[in-house]
Design an enzyme around this catalytic site. Structure first.
Site, PDB file in Angstrom:
ATOM      1  N   LEU A  31      -7.962  22.207 101.842  1.00 41.01           N
ATOM      2  CA  LEU A  31      -8.428  21.329 102.904  1.00 41.01           C
ATOM      3  C   LEU A  31      -8.055  21.961 104.241  1.00 41.01           C
ATOM      4  O   LEU A  31      -7.011  22.609 104.357  1.00 41.01           O
ATOM      5  CB  LEU A  31      -7.785  19.945 102.793  1.00 41.01           C
ATOM      6  CG  LEU A  31      -8.120  19.108 101.549  1.00 41.01           C
ATOM      7  CD1 LEU A  31      -7.323  17.808 101.567  1.00 41.01           C
ATOM      8  CD2 LEU A  31      -9.601  18.818 101.466  1.00 41.01           C
ATOM      9  N   ASP A  32      -8.893  21.766 105.254  1.00 43.44           N
ATOM     10  CA  ASP A  32      -8.541  22.234 106.587  1.00 43.44           C
ATOM     11  C   ASP A  32      -7.229  21.611 107.022  1.00 43.44           C
ATOM     12  O   ASP A  32      -6.861  20.507 106.598  1.00 43.44           O
ATOM     13  CB  ASP A  32      -9.640  21.861 107.590  1.00 43.44           C
ATOM     14  CG  ASP A  32     -10.933  22.613 107.323  1.00 43.44           C
ATOM     15  OD1 ASP A  32     -10.883  23.645 106.637  1.00 43.44           O
ATOM     16  OD2 ASP A  32     -11.986  22.156 107.800  1.00 43.44           O
ATOM     17  N   ARG A  33      -6.537  22.315 107.894  1.00 43.98           N
ATOM     18  CA  ARG A  33      -5.216  21.834 108.325  1.00 43.98           C
ATOM     19  C   ARG A  33      -5.292  20.429 108.924  1.00 43.98           C
ATOM     20  O   ARG A  33      -4.408  19.583 108.680  1.00 43.98           O
ATOM     21  CB  ARG A  33      -4.639  22.815 109.353  1.00 43.98           C
ATOM     22  CG  ARG A  33      -3.278  22.414 109.891  1.00 43.98           C
ATOM     23  CD  ARG A  33      -2.681  23.528 110.728  1.00 43.98           C
ATOM     24  NE  ARG A  33      -3.473  23.817 111.908  1.00 43.98           N
ATOM     25  CZ  ARG A  33      -3.307  23.219 113.091  1.00 43.98           C
ATOM     26  NH1 ARG A  33      -2.391  22.269 113.220  1.00 43.98           N
ATOM     27  NH2 ARG A  33      -4.041  23.547 114.122  1.00 43.98           N
ATOM     28  N   THR A  66      -7.490  18.131 108.267  1.00 46.44           N
ATOM     29  CA  THR A  66      -8.109  17.187 107.328  1.00 46.44           C
ATOM     30  C   THR A  66      -7.055  16.622 106.391  1.00 46.44           C
ATOM     31  O   THR A  66      -6.188  17.341 105.900  1.00 46.44           O
ATOM     32  CB  THR A  66      -9.210  17.890 106.507  1.00 46.44           C
ATOM     33  OG1 THR A  66     -10.161  18.456 107.407  1.00 46.44           O
ATOM     34  CG2 THR A  66      -9.907  16.910 105.594  1.00 46.44           C
TER      35      THR A  66
END
Length: 560
Positions: free
Chosen positions: A306-308, A310
């Site tokens: 997951l993106d940081r 998110t």
């Protein structure tokens, strides 16, 4: 005589002959083997014991003609004999003159062989053995150890977790500054250059004065030897190590919630602002390290990321076997992912499908946009609610491109409400709605960095230390000692984080070379570290994991 017979065996093993014919008589010999001499009464009676393969010689006199095998007296044929019996070799009377002359020649040959064996460095015919010793160095030449095998995987243990500690302040999880080693092997383009030249061209985040002072303090090591002279010329396989005083950005202080841990998979609810694994400026403030430090969980296999910024469902495999099974499901697109987000404006009702291709503009900053040359993508959107200012949207990404949901929402004209990249005004008045920008990729990248530099919010971007420190130095320039050695960047992608703990311990005292120690930067608020994008559900053929809706996605949520 026994000594001469032993030498005869040595000479015969040199010649890889299987069967030899002389005067209608056959001398047969198996592949070169180790023959053990058991009993010798005289030169005409020889008994040999052969362990696996049988060696037969019809005459000691013929045997003594071994050094003449290269002449045309013999016809070589292919034959192999197998036996485990004791073999008696009987000598046949021949001319003593022939024996004496042959023996004299054999003596001289064996003497030369014996001398070469005693002094292998003087022999140019022998093969070099691996690990046979260090290469003889010329005057003034440096010894460079052979490169070590690189660990194909990354594994963290208690030794790494104990490098430093956490503390909590203002709703944030913080890491106490600590000393840490970055390491890299000499790159091809560095060979023949001095350390000073490499630092000036490859590590431009700091002025040369910093590296000079760091070398005086023993923080720059070449092949594990402290280097106080940066004029040393680099050679192939040189190993460089930098010791830095490392500061990590804070993350949201909310604890990690474990949703499932059944021995095969570990599922957590990841808070926003927290990277999954060590990257860039983050090491201890990551999901992997927090699980290891606080719960003693290690050896996890990442299934997806997951993106940081998110939050939401994050799945790890406990074993390699389970990881491989889940990887097959990911490749075959048998896993269903569901996200929720809050976007600007009134999102249209009904199902909206976006299939615009996405191109990576900058790997260094992690910036993407819709472009015809990009990779194929497909995302399905559906509005869940609308409060008069913003909409909650359900997102089903059917492909897994970088920033896919964020880029597609921007293209549709409904960027995520607090997206620091794709909601930025640097994209222009329409913020790239419909893919229209009116500027080049380089101009776009500069505009985004400049906007966040002025807002002092560069920490919200996933950018390497080189870009970050340069931007910080423009605002907080100091005539005093410059800052820390940069960590790994895309430009220096061979430089890797050390899996060994630094020889210096974590400390709260300021480091004389660290620019971060000289900067007083206000902490970000918890709201600034949260982006309104959440991984709500992760579903496979025989499993499903989900989390609660975040507060900002609920109907009763009131926008500040």
């Amino acid at each position: 005589m026994v000594r001469y017979i032993k030498n005869i065996f040595y000479v015969l093993q040199i010649f890889n002959k299987r069967e030899i014919t002389l005067n209608n008589r056959t001398l047969s010999r198996a592949r070169p083997c180790n023959a053990q001499l058991t009993n010798v009464t005289n030169y005409s009676d020889l008994i040999c014991k052969v362990t696996k393969e049988h060696t037969l010689y019809n005459s000691v006199n013929e045997l003594s003609s071994g050094p003449r095998l290269h002449q045309n007296h013999f016809t070589v044929m292919s034959h192999t004999m197998e036996s485990t019996e004791m073999t008696r070799v009987s000598a046949v009377n021949t001319s003593n003159t022939s024996v004496n002359s042959t023996t004299d020649e054999l003596k001289e040959t064996c003497k030369r062989k014996s001398e070469e064996k005693e002094d292998p460095e003087k022999s140019s015919r022998g093969k070099r053995r691996r690990g046979g010793g260090k290469k003889q160095l010329r005057t003034g030449e440096r010894y460079i150890p052979p490169p070590q095998k690189r660990n194909p995987g990354v594994s963290f243990s208690k030794e790494h977790f104990d490098e430093t500690t956490y503390y909590f302040e203002g709703g944030l999880r913080k890491v106490r500054p600590y000393y840490f080693d970055f390491k890299t092997y000499c790159k091809g383009r560095w060979i023949g250059k001095t350390l000073l030249e490499v630092f000036s061209s490859e590590f431009r985040a700091e002025p040369l004065e910093y590296y000079v002072m760091a070398s005086k303090l023993g923080r720059i090591r070449l092949n594990e030897t402290p280097m106080d002279d940066l004029s040393v010329t680099l050679r192939n396989n040189d190993f460089l190590r930098n010791t830095v005083h490392r500061h990590e950005p804070p993350v949201v202080g909310r604890p990690l919630e474990i949703l499932e841990d059944n021995g095969e998979v570990l599922v957590v609810d990841k808070p926003a602002s927290m990277p999954v694994h060590p990257c860039g400026r983050f090491r201890h403030n990551t999901v992997i390290f927090i699980l290891g430090k606080e719960r003693g969980i290690c050896g996890l296999h990442t299934v997806h990321r997951l993106d940081r910024l998110t939050s939401g469902v994050l799945l790890f495999a406990r074993t390699l076997e389970v990881s491989q099974k889940l990887d097959v499901l990911v490749r075959d697109r048998q896993l269903e992912k569901e996200y929720v987000c809050r976007v600007e404006g009134e999102f249209p009702e009904g199902e909206i499908i976006c299939e615009e291709p996405i191109l990576v503009v900058s790997f260094k900053v992690g910036l993407c946009r819709v472009h015809p040359k990009g990779k194929d993508c497909r995302t399905v959107f559906q509005r869940l609610s609308w409060n008069g200012h913003s909409s909650v949207v359900r997102c089903l990404p059917l492909t897994g491109r970088t920033h896919q949901i964020r880029v597609h929402l921007q293209f549709l004209g409904y960027p995520i409400l607090n997206d620091p990249v794709y909601g930025s005004s640097a994209w222009g008045p329409q913020r790239a709605k419909g893919g229209l920008m009116g500027m080049s990729d380089d101009e776009l990248l500069k505009a985004i960095l400049e906007e966040h530099r002025l807002k002092e919010s560069l920490h919200l971007l996933d950018i390497p230390d080189e870009v970050l420190v340069q931007s910080v130095n423009q605002v907080h320039s100091s005539p005093a000692l410059p800052g820390a050695v940069p960590g790994p960047t895309d430009e220096n992608d061979d430089q890797t984080e050390s899996t060994e703990s630094s020889h210096l311990a974590a400390t709260n005292t300021k480091d004389p070379l660290c620019s971060e120690c000289k900067i007083v930067r206000p902490d970000p608020t918890e709201k600034e570290l949260i982006m309104y994008l959440h991984a709500l559900r992760y579903k496979g053929p025989d499993f499903e994991y989900s989390t609660r809706l975040p507060d900002w996605a609920k109907d009763e949520w009131i926008e500040d």
